[in-house]
Motif scaffolding. Structure first.
Motif, PDB file in Angstrom:
ATOM      1  N   ILE A  57      58.001  47.877  82.447  1.00  0.00           N
ATOM      2  CA  ILE A  57      56.557  47.582  82.478  1.00  0.00           C
ATOM      3  C   ILE A  57      55.900  48.238  83.706  1.00  0.00           C
ATOM      4  O   ILE A  57      54.721  48.569  83.674  1.00  0.00           O
ATOM      5  CB  ILE A  57      56.316  46.044  82.463  1.00  0.00           C
ATOM      6  CG1 ILE A  57      54.875  45.696  82.076  1.00  0.00           C
ATOM      7  CG2 ILE A  57      56.630  45.387  83.778  1.00  0.00           C
ATOM      8  CD1 ILE A  57      54.678  45.482  80.632  1.00  0.00           C
ATOM      9  N   SER A  68      43.530  54.894  80.250  1.00  0.00           N
ATOM     10  CA  SER A  68      42.229  54.259  79.991  1.00  0.00           C
ATOM     11  C   SER A  68      41.166  54.815  80.937  1.00  0.00           C
ATOM     12  O   SER A  68      40.046  55.116  80.519  1.00  0.00           O
ATOM     13  CB  SER A  68      42.321  52.741  80.168  1.00  0.00           C
ATOM     14  OG  SER A  68      43.340  52.244  79.360  1.00  0.00           O
ATOM     15  N   VAL A  71      40.155  58.388  79.891  1.00  0.00           N
ATOM     16  CA  VAL A  71      39.304  58.415  78.687  1.00  0.00           C
ATOM     17  C   VAL A  71      37.898  57.922  79.037  1.00  0.00           C
ATOM     18  O   VAL A  71      36.899  58.518  78.611  1.00  0.00           O
ATOM     19  CB  VAL A  71      39.931  57.562  77.549  1.00  0.00           C
ATOM     20  CG1 VAL A  71      38.969  57.407  76.401  1.00  0.00           C
ATOM     21  CG2 VAL A  71      41.222  58.203  77.071  1.00  0.00           C
ATOM     22  N   LEU A  72      37.827  56.862  79.851  1.00  0.00           N
ATOM     23  CA  LEU A  72      36.507  56.324  80.211  1.00  0.00           C
ATOM     24  C   LEU A  72      35.723  57.303  81.087  1.00  0.00           C
ATOM     25  O   LEU A  72      34.520  57.501  80.888  1.00  0.00           O
ATOM     26  CB  LEU A  72      36.660  54.975  80.920  1.00  0.00           C
ATOM     27  CG  LEU A  72      37.103  53.829  80.005  1.00  0.00           C
ATOM     28  CD1 LEU A  72      37.308  52.549  80.791  1.00  0.00           C
ATOM     29  CD2 LEU A  72      36.091  53.586  78.895  1.00  0.00           C
TER      30      LEU A  72
ATOM     31  N   LYS B   3      37.395  55.179  70.497  1.00  0.00           N
ATOM     32  CA  LYS B   3      38.462  55.417  71.463  1.00  0.00           C
ATOM     33  C   LYS B   3      38.074  54.855  72.834  1.00  0.00           C
ATOM     34  O   LYS B   3      38.880  54.209  73.499  1.00  0.00           O
ATOM     35  CB  LYS B   3      38.697  56.927  71.546  1.00  0.00           C
ATOM     36  CG  LYS B   3      40.001  57.296  72.193  1.00  0.00           C
ATOM     37  CD  LYS B   3      40.418  58.705  71.830  1.00  0.00           C
ATOM     38  CE  LYS B   3      39.724  59.736  72.663  1.00  0.00           C
ATOM     39  NZ  LYS B   3      40.189  61.102  72.391  1.00  0.00           N
ATOM     40  N   GLU B   4      36.810  55.102  73.214  1.00  0.00           N
ATOM     41  CA  GLU B   4      36.340  54.650  74.528  1.00  0.00           C
ATOM     42  C   GLU B   4      36.311  53.123  74.591  1.00  0.00           C
ATOM     43  O   GLU B   4      36.702  52.523  75.589  1.00  0.00           O
ATOM     44  CB  GLU B   4      34.950  55.212  74.825  1.00  0.00           C
ATOM     45  CG  GLU B   4      34.946  56.675  75.209  1.00  0.00           C
ATOM     46  CD  GLU B   4      35.092  57.599  74.019  1.00  0.00           C
ATOM     47  OE1 GLU B   4      34.909  57.136  72.871  1.00  0.00           O
ATOM     48  OE2 GLU B   4      35.387  58.795  74.211  1.00  0.00           O
ATOM     49  N   THR B   7      39.837  51.817  74.882  1.00  0.00           N
ATOM     50  CA  THR B   7      40.416  51.946  76.226  1.00  0.00           C
ATOM     51  C   THR B   7      39.746  51.001  77.226  1.00  0.00           C
ATOM     52  O   THR B   7      40.402  50.494  78.128  1.00  0.00           O
ATOM     53  CB  THR B   7      40.331  53.398  76.746  1.00  0.00           C
ATOM     54  OG1 THR B   7      39.016  53.867  76.562  1.00  0.00           O
ATOM     55  CG2 THR B   7      41.296  54.301  76.024  1.00  0.00           C
ATOM     56  N   ALA B   8      38.430  50.751  77.017  1.00  0.00           N
ATOM     57  CA  ALA B   8      37.742  49.806  77.907  1.00  0.00           C
ATOM     58  C   ALA B   8      38.332  48.405  77.731  1.00  0.00           C
ATOM     59  O   ALA B   8      38.629  47.710  78.717  1.00  0.00           O
ATOM     60  CB  ALA B   8      36.247  49.790  77.605  1.00  0.00           C
ATOM     61  N   LEU B  10      41.281  47.786  76.562  1.00  0.00           N
ATOM     62  CA  LEU B  10      42.674  47.864  77.029  1.00  0.00           C
ATOM     63  C   LEU B  10      42.733  47.648  78.544  1.00  0.00           C
ATOM     64  O   LEU B  10      43.550  46.882  79.052  1.00  0.00           O
ATOM     65  CB  LEU B  10      43.270  49.224  76.666  1.00  0.00           C
ATOM     66  CG  LEU B  10      44.726  49.464  77.062  1.00  0.00           C
ATOM     67  CD1 LEU B  10      45.661  48.558  76.263  1.00  0.00           C
ATOM     68  CD2 LEU B  10      45.124  50.911  76.837  1.00  0.00           C
ATOM     69  N   LEU B  11      41.797  48.306  79.252  1.00  0.00           N
ATOM     70  CA  LEU B  11      41.731  48.188  80.714  1.00  0.00           C
ATOM     71  C   LEU B  11      41.450  46.734  81.125  1.00  0.00           C
ATOM     72  O   LEU B  11      42.106  46.186  82.018  1.00  0.00           O
ATOM     73  CB  LEU B  11      40.639  49.117  81.237  1.00  0.00           C
ATOM     74  CG  LEU B  11      40.826  49.715  82.616  1.00  0.00           C
ATOM     75  CD1 LEU B  11      42.132  50.465  82.730  1.00  0.00           C
ATOM     76  CD2 LEU B  11      39.671  50.645  82.946  1.00  0.00           C
ATOM     77  N   ILE B  14      44.511  44.642  80.355  1.00  0.00           N
ATOM     78  CA  ILE B  14      45.592  44.827  81.344  1.00  0.00           C
ATOM     79  C   ILE B  14      45.294  44.020  82.604  1.00  0.00           C
ATOM     80  O   ILE B  14      46.159  43.322  83.134  1.00  0.00           O
ATOM     81  CB  ILE B  14      45.772  46.327  81.689  1.00  0.00           C
ATOM     82  CG1 ILE B  14      46.386  47.081  80.505  1.00  0.00           C
ATOM     83  CG2 ILE B  14      46.657  46.507  82.915  1.00  0.00           C
ATOM     84  CD1 ILE B  14      46.423  48.589  80.683  1.00  0.00           C
ATOM     85  N   CYS B  18      47.342  40.933  84.136  1.00  0.00           N
ATOM     86  CA  CYS B  18      47.859  40.959  85.516  1.00  0.00           C
ATOM     87  C   CYS B  18      47.474  39.675  86.252  1.00  0.00           C
ATOM     88  O   CYS B  18      48.294  39.095  86.973  1.00  0.00           O
ATOM     89  CB  CYS B  18      47.313  42.169  86.270  1.00  0.00           C
ATOM     90  SG  CYS B  18      47.982  43.708  85.676  1.00  0.00           S
ATOM     91  N   VAL B  72      58.727  41.389  84.527  1.00  0.00           N
ATOM     92  CA  VAL B  72      57.617  41.616  85.470  1.00  0.00           C
ATOM     93  C   VAL B  72      58.022  41.780  86.932  1.00  0.00           C
ATOM     94  O   VAL B  72      57.197  42.199  87.745  1.00  0.00           O
ATOM     95  CB  VAL B  72      56.550  40.492  85.356  1.00  0.00           C
ATOM     96  CG1 VAL B  72      55.948  40.460  83.968  1.00  0.00           C
ATOM     97  CG2 VAL B  72      57.124  39.136  85.723  1.00  0.00           C
TER      98      VAL B  72
END
Lengths: 225, 126
Positions: A57, A68, A71-72, B3-4, B7-8, B10-11, B14, B18, B72
């Motif tokens: 990970i 990400s 792409v952004l 796609k954007e 990914t937004a 996804l960010l 994430i 966390c 982790v």
């Protein structure tokens, strides 16, 4: 050992996916943000492969985060000229009216050897013949010669250059590409006829066959050995 | 645009994962540290049976999360913390009153470090 194998597979497909999402550019044509992402992704993803004590990970999470961000940033720079300029994604004019723009050269840390090398690659040796040369964000140079220095075109000489189009591949290593047959509005029967004309028995004997919309055909048969 | 947006999200996902991980690790290390302290106090009172039970419970809780922590946390950190907690258990089993404090402190420090590495702070960032 099995873990290393599986981890390598996971990382490989993850990086392939990342590169696919980032777009179809060649490595030498990467923009700064793409280059940073590509270099970091490949480096960070390799850590869990080298050290089994590092969880996978730790490679996947930064790779996805970088992907990400890239792409952004690409999406934002599409909309914002200011950000594009800030990230260095704007072209610079390095030669204007046959004169080198030294300020732009210094700003882009582009030296005279690199400039002359790029010009030579494009067949230009006389800088005074260049009206404008632009240093593109990917590091390549686009050149616009003075009209008097440009090669003449068939249109300027009133010569009929025919009506050819981009040739498409119809047979690739013995395999018929049906989609391209459809594109030209022809079928397998037409193709068989053309092969017979050239004394070729089967499409499997053909290494490459291309045709344009005017049906100018190029055939390369497979080696018999 | 899809796609954007992907990914937004996804960010954001994430980052949320966390933060959830920091909270989860915080609760886990806190629970184990409490059991270590409990074991240390009971050992100081001479109640070796209860002290051993508390240390065993700490070991059980730590191992209960084996799968998660191996995903982790760095395996070297897991191994040091596991060693520390087993050392404490060994001292409690051998009724070595003089050594329990030291090993308990070491175990406590290891779990504190694990949480400190994960939580967002100026020190852990830089």
């Amino acid at each position: 050992m099995a873990i290393i194998f599986l981890r390598t597979l996971i990382v490989f497909f993850l990086i392939m996916l990342a590169m696919r999402i980032m777009g179809k550019r060649q490595l030498g044509e990467l923009e700064p943000s793409e280059l940073v992402a590509a270099v970091l992704i490949s480096d960070i993803s390799a850590n869990p492969l080298e050290d089994m004590g590092i969880p996978l990970i730790y490679g996947i999470l930064p790779a996805l985060t970088l992907l990400s961000c890239e792409v952004l940033i690409s999406a934002i720079t599409l909309k914002s000229i200011r950000l594009r300029s800030l990230l260095g994604d704007v072209p610079s004019i390095v030669i204007s009216h046959g004169k080198i723009n030294q300020k732009e050269m210094r700003k882009n840390r582009f030296n005279i050897d690199e400039l002359t090398s790029e010009l030579r690659k494009q067949g230009v040796t006389d800088i005074s013949s260049i009206q404008t040369a632009v240093l593109e964000p990917d590091g390549s140079i686009s050149i616009l010669l003075y009209p008097s220095e440009c090669p003449v075109t068939p249109a300027q000489l009133n010569i009929d250059s025919g009506n050819s189009s981009y040739p498409v591949i119809l047979i690739n290593d013995g395999h018929i590409i049906d989609g391209n047959l459809k594109l030209l509005g022809i079928d397998r029967a037409w193709l068989d006829k053309e092969l017979k004309k050239r004394n070729i028995e089967s499409p499997e004997d053909v290494f490459l066959l291309t045709s344009d919309s005017s049906f100018n055909i190029y055939v390369d048969e497979k080696d018999k050995t | 645009m899809k796609k954007e947006l992907f990914t937004a999200f996804l960010l954001i996902g994430i980052f949320a994962a966390c933060l959830a991980n920091v909270s989860y690790i915080g609760k886990l290390t806190d629970e184990i540290n409490k059991l270590i302290c409990q074991s240390q106090e009971l050992a100081a009172e001479g109640n070796w049976q209860a002290s051993a039970e508390a240390a065993e419970e700490a070991v059980r809780v730590w191992h209960e999360h084996d799968a998660y922590i191996h995903i982790v946390l760095k395996h070297a950190d897991i191994d040091s913390a596991t060693d520390a907690i087993y050392d404490l258990l060994a001292e409690v089993y051998s009724h070595s009153a003089g050594n329990v404090d030291g090993t308990a402190l070491r175990a406590h420090y290891h779990f504190e470090c694990i949480y400190n590495m994960e939580r967002i702070s100026f020190g852990s960032l830089f």
